[in-house]
Design a protein around this motif. Structure first.
Motif, PDB file in Angstrom:
ATOM      1  N   THR A  23       0.824  -1.204   0.000  1.00  0.00           N
ATOM      2  CA  THR A  23       0.000   0.000   0.000  1.00  0.00           C
ATOM      3  C   THR A  23       0.857   1.253   0.000  1.00  0.00           C
ATOM      4  OG1 THR A  23      -0.185   0.420   2.381  1.00  0.00           O
ATOM      5  CG2 THR A  23      -1.613  -1.298   1.458  1.00  0.00           C
ATOM      6  N   VAL A  24       0.203   2.386  -0.295  1.00  0.00           N
ATOM      7  CA  VAL A  24       0.895   3.669  -0.275  1.00  0.00           C
ATOM      8  C   VAL A  24       0.969   4.242   1.140  1.00  0.00           C
ATOM      9  CG1 VAL A  24       0.285   4.202  -2.651  1.00  0.00           C
ATOM     10  CG2 VAL A  24      -1.236   4.954  -0.807  1.00  0.00           C
ATOM     11  N   ALA A  25       0.455   3.528   2.142  1.00  0.00           N
ATOM     12  CA  ALA A  25       0.500   3.974   3.537  1.00  0.00           C
ATOM     13  C   ALA A  25       1.868   3.652   4.121  1.00  0.00           C
ATOM     14  CB  ALA A  25      -0.611   3.305   4.343  1.00  0.00           C
ATOM     15  N   VAL A  44       8.735   5.686   6.258  1.00  0.00           N
ATOM     16  CA  VAL A  44       9.374   6.989   6.072  1.00  0.00           C
ATOM     17  C   VAL A  44      10.134   7.405   7.324  1.00  0.00           C
ATOM     18  CG1 VAL A  44       8.904   9.461   5.772  1.00  0.00           C
ATOM     19  CG2 VAL A  44       7.751   7.787   4.317  1.00  0.00           C
ATOM     20  N   LEU A  45       9.487   7.263   8.487  1.00  0.00           N
ATOM     21  CA  LEU A  45      10.127   7.646   9.743  1.00  0.00           C
ATOM     22  C   LEU A  45      11.349   6.775  10.027  1.00  0.00           C
ATOM     23  CD1 LEU A  45       6.944   8.244  11.929  1.00  0.00           C
ATOM     24  CD2 LEU A  45       8.425   9.985  10.888  1.00  0.00           C
ATOM     25  N   ALA A  46      11.236   5.483   9.730  1.00  0.00           N
ATOM     26  CA  ALA A  46      12.363   4.577   9.947  1.00  0.00           C
ATOM     27  C   ALA A  46      13.526   4.923   9.029  1.00  0.00           C
ATOM     28  CB  ALA A  46      11.920   3.131   9.717  1.00  0.00           C
ATOM     29  N   LYS A  47      13.220   5.175   7.758  1.00  0.00           N
ATOM     30  CA  LYS A  47      14.283   5.523   6.806  1.00  0.00           C
ATOM     31  C   LYS A  47      14.954   6.838   7.195  1.00  0.00           C
ATOM     32  CE  LYS A  47      14.685   3.727   3.046  1.00  0.00           C
ATOM     33  NZ  LYS A  47      15.510   2.616   2.461  1.00  0.00           N
ATOM     34  N   THR A  72      12.071  -8.029  11.015  1.00  0.00           N
ATOM     35  CA  THR A  72      11.026  -8.313  10.028  1.00  0.00           C
ATOM     36  C   THR A  72      11.570  -8.030   8.625  1.00  0.00           C
ATOM     37  OG1 THR A  72      10.078  -6.128  10.509  1.00  0.00           O
ATOM     38  CG2 THR A  72       9.051  -8.044  11.544  1.00  0.00           C
ATOM     39  N   GLU A  73      11.820  -6.761   8.341  1.00  0.00           N
ATOM     40  CA  GLU A  73      12.395  -6.383   7.044  1.00  0.00           C
ATOM     41  C   GLU A  73      12.908  -4.964   7.138  1.00  0.00           C
ATOM     42  OE1 GLU A  73       9.396  -6.397   3.974  1.00  0.00           O
ATOM     43  OE2 GLU A  73       7.885  -5.563   5.329  1.00  0.00           O
ATOM     44  N   GLY A  74      13.459  -4.468   6.037  1.00  0.00           N
ATOM     45  CA  GLY A  74      13.928  -3.095   6.001  1.00  0.00           C
ATOM     46  C   GLY A  74      12.801  -2.136   5.694  1.00  0.00           C
ATOM     47  N   ALA A  75      13.081  -0.844   5.803  1.00  0.00           N
ATOM     48  CA  ALA A  75      12.074   0.166   5.492  1.00  0.00           C
ATOM     49  C   ALA A  75      11.629   0.072   4.041  1.00  0.00           C
ATOM     50  CB  ALA A  75      12.631   1.561   5.784  1.00  0.00           C
ATOM     51  N   SER A  76      12.530  -0.348   3.148  1.00  0.00           N
ATOM     52  CA  SER A  76      12.154  -0.519   1.739  1.00  0.00           C
ATOM     53  C   SER A  76      12.872  -1.717   1.110  1.00  0.00           C
ATOM     54  CB  SER A  76      12.482   0.757   0.945  1.00  0.00           C
ATOM     55  OG  SER A  76      13.872   1.053   1.007  1.00  0.00           O
TER      56      SER A  76
END
Length: 287
Positions: free
Chosen positions: A148-150, A155-158, A179-183
């Protein structure tokens, strides 16, 4: 050279591209997206990316804005107009324009489709010196498998990672597991030479690059294990790396300031990046 975007049926000057103020993606994050890499004028892993778009739309009960063949034509036409040889193509589909209300529109509305491109320097097989990651609590919702675009938690993590001098953020759940990375998707190589990445479930996005890399790892006869791994385990690992359509396979040499292994790019991550770049250059499909 003019830059074009595709917005709801029209190819428009990128500077003039706009969506309606009551587009539900803008007001409610009610939409999904896909990012596909482009190399030598070819879409990388096009079919799996479009399959994932289809799944995301289905999970949110958003109709396709155009048919799959028409979408394929639009992607290539936009690449042609923008003379895109190496870079990215971004697709976003929202539920459409309707009077603001949390519930779905009472009357059917046409889903909105926006597509843009970015020129980027071609990724090379040499991984360079590797990157650092910073960990952060995973505060996202429970359906991270939907693209999703949410993306505000991401964004805050990156941003926190960048402000600390790190390239990426790794999200950690309440039990201390990555779990995983921000992107990106997260991987480690254990002391026993096991290639470990979390299994796909509602907690992570099923990365397309991750899927391709699993096949490449199998061809290299690497021992792949899909399971959660803890932050403590990652800091003691022999190697670590991240994968995505934009980062390809990027070695991680430091986590929260702690060197991974000997603090240098390891042989497994280096070889996997080489193989992935070779796959992208070949234009072949991985099943």
């Amino acid at each position: 050279m003019a830059r074009y975007a595709y917005v709801n049926g029209r190819y428009v000057d990128h500077r003039e591209a706009h969506v309606h103020i009551e587009d539900r993606g803008y007001q409610l994050s009610d939409g999904v997206y896909e990012v596909v890499g482009v190399r030598d004028g070819r879409l990388i892993d096009e079919t799996p990316h479009i399959d994932r778009l289809d799944r995301s739309l289905s999970e949110l009960r958003i109709a396709w804005p155009v048919s799959r063949p028409v979408l394929g034509f639009i992607l290539r036409e936009l690449m042609r107009r923008n003379r895109l040889r190496d870079g990215l193509i971004y697709m976003q589909v929202t539920r459409g324009v309707a009077r603001r209300d949390h519930a779905f529109p009472s009357k059917p509305v046409k889903p909105a489709l926006v597509i843009t491109t970015q020129h980027r320097k071609r990724a090379e097989a040499d991984p360079g010196q590797g990157v650092a990651v910073k960990t952060t609590p995973d505060i996202r919702w429970a359906r991270c498998d939907i693209k999703t675009v949410a993306l505000l938690p991401n964004v805050l993590a990156k941003q926190a990672a960048r402000e600390s001098g790190a390239f990426e953020a790794w999200m950690v759940d309440g039990e201390g597991r990555v779990t995983e990375g921000a992107s990106t998707n997260a991987w480690i190589v254990t002391k026993d030479d096991e290639l470990v990445t979390r299994q796909t479930d509602h907690g992570i996005l099923a990365g397309i690059t991750r899927h391709t890399l699993k096949s490449l790892a199998g061809a290299l006869q690497l021992k792949l294990v899909e399971r959660p791994f803890t932050l403590a385990e990652a800091k003691k690992a022999k190697e670590a790396f991240i994968t995505s359509a934009t980062s390809f396979v990027t070695p991680v040499v430091k986590i929260d300031g702690v060197p991974v292994g000997d603090g240098r790019v390891g042989p497994t991550a280096r070889r996997l990046r080489e193989e992935y770049v070779r796959f992208c250059a070949s234009g072949e499909a991985v099943t």
